[in-house]
Design a protein around this motif. Structure first.
Motif, short mmCIF file in Angstrom:
data_model
loop_
_atom_site.label_atom_id
_atom_site.label_comp_id
_atom_site.label_asym_id
_atom_site.label_seq_id
_atom_site.Cartn_x
_atom_site.Cartn_y
_atom_site.Cartn_z
N TYR A 120 0.83 -1.21 0.00
CA TYR A 120 0.00 0.00 0.00
C TYR A 120 0.87 1.26 0.00
N ARG A 121 1.87 1.29 0.85
CA ARG A 121 2.75 2.46 0.92
C ARG A 121 3.50 2.66 -0.38
N ARG A 122 3.94 1.56 -0.99
CA ARG A 122 4.66 1.69 -2.26
C ARG A 122 3.73 2.25 -3.35
N GLY A 123 2.50 1.76 -3.38
CA GLY A 123 1.55 2.29 -4.37
C GLY A 123 1.28 3.77 -4.17
N LEU A 124 1.11 4.17 -2.91
CA LEU A 124 0.89 5.58 -2.60
C LEU A 124 2.09 6.43 -3.02
N LEU A 125 3.29 5.92 -2.74
CA LEU A 125 4.51 6.64 -3.10
C LEU A 125 4.65 6.75 -4.61
#
Length: 212
Positions: A120-125
């Motif tokens: 999730y964090r990678r997608g947001l980044l």
């Protein structure tokens, strides 16, 4: 209600531009497809949620920015619309060029430690560091705005495209977790890209011909 009726054609075109943009796989979509195939659906879904969340944030920023600009400098709307139309034409050019190319889709998997939250964090980044997102959202929202539009018209566009974004990215994670689905999409790619180019040309025309 009258303001909504007046803005409705532009709102619908904005939704259409957003949907068509999601049919043209860029690095974000390809990362979802590759991760779903190579790591698993759960990882792909988490990545998709992160990307969709980032897209919604960009939409809110673009809405707030355009609303602020229009309140202070209503005359700038013409310049914004011309810039948005130029960007849509650029997207049309890219779609036509892609339709004529022989390239295959290259979907690479992201292998991360940390489970769903890491994806999730990678997608947001990925989405928040994508400079093209700002241009895309500016062009999309400006389709439904004019200097005399109520502030909430932009909110309707952001809300609707937000639902489209979450639904569309999740659909990619679920549907493209198998190689046959990717192969089928690849076979239809040229027709899809040609249709996208035509729609982006239409949207660009509507953007410059609607009243500012």
């Amino acid at each position: 209600m009258e303001a909504l009726i007046i803005a409705l054609p532009g709102i619908l075109i904005a939704y259409g531009v957003f949907v068509m943009g999601m049919f043209s796989p860029g690095p974000n979509i390809l990362s979802i497809m590759g991760t779903s195939m190579g790591v698993g659906r759960d990882a792909g879904k988490s990545l998709a949620l992160g990307i969709a969340s980032g897209s919604l944030i960009w939409g809110l920023l673009a809405w707030g920015g355009l609303t602020t600009v229009l309140v202070a400098y209503a005359s700038l709307m013409t310049i914004i619309k011309i810039a948005g139309a130029a960007y849509l034409l650029w997207l049309a050019f890219k779609s036509f060029r892609s339709a004529m190319s022989q390239r295959d889709l290259t979907a690479k998997a992201l292998s991360l430690n940390g489970g769903a939250s890491a994806y999730y964090r990678r997608g947001l980044l990925i989405q928040m560091t994508n400079p093209k997102a700002a241009l895309t959202w500016t062009a999309t929202i400006s389709l439904g705005l004019s200097p005399d539009s109520p502030w909430w018209i932009g909110g309707i566009i952001v809300l609707g495209t937000g639902f489209i974004s979450f639904g569309g990215h999740m659909a990619y994670a679920l549907a493209f977790s198998t190689k046959p689905m990717v192969a089928g999409f690849t076979r239809a790619r040229r027709w899809i890209e040609t249709g996208l180019g035509m729609f982006f040309c239409f949207a660009s025309y509507k953007l410059v011909t609607t009243r500012a």
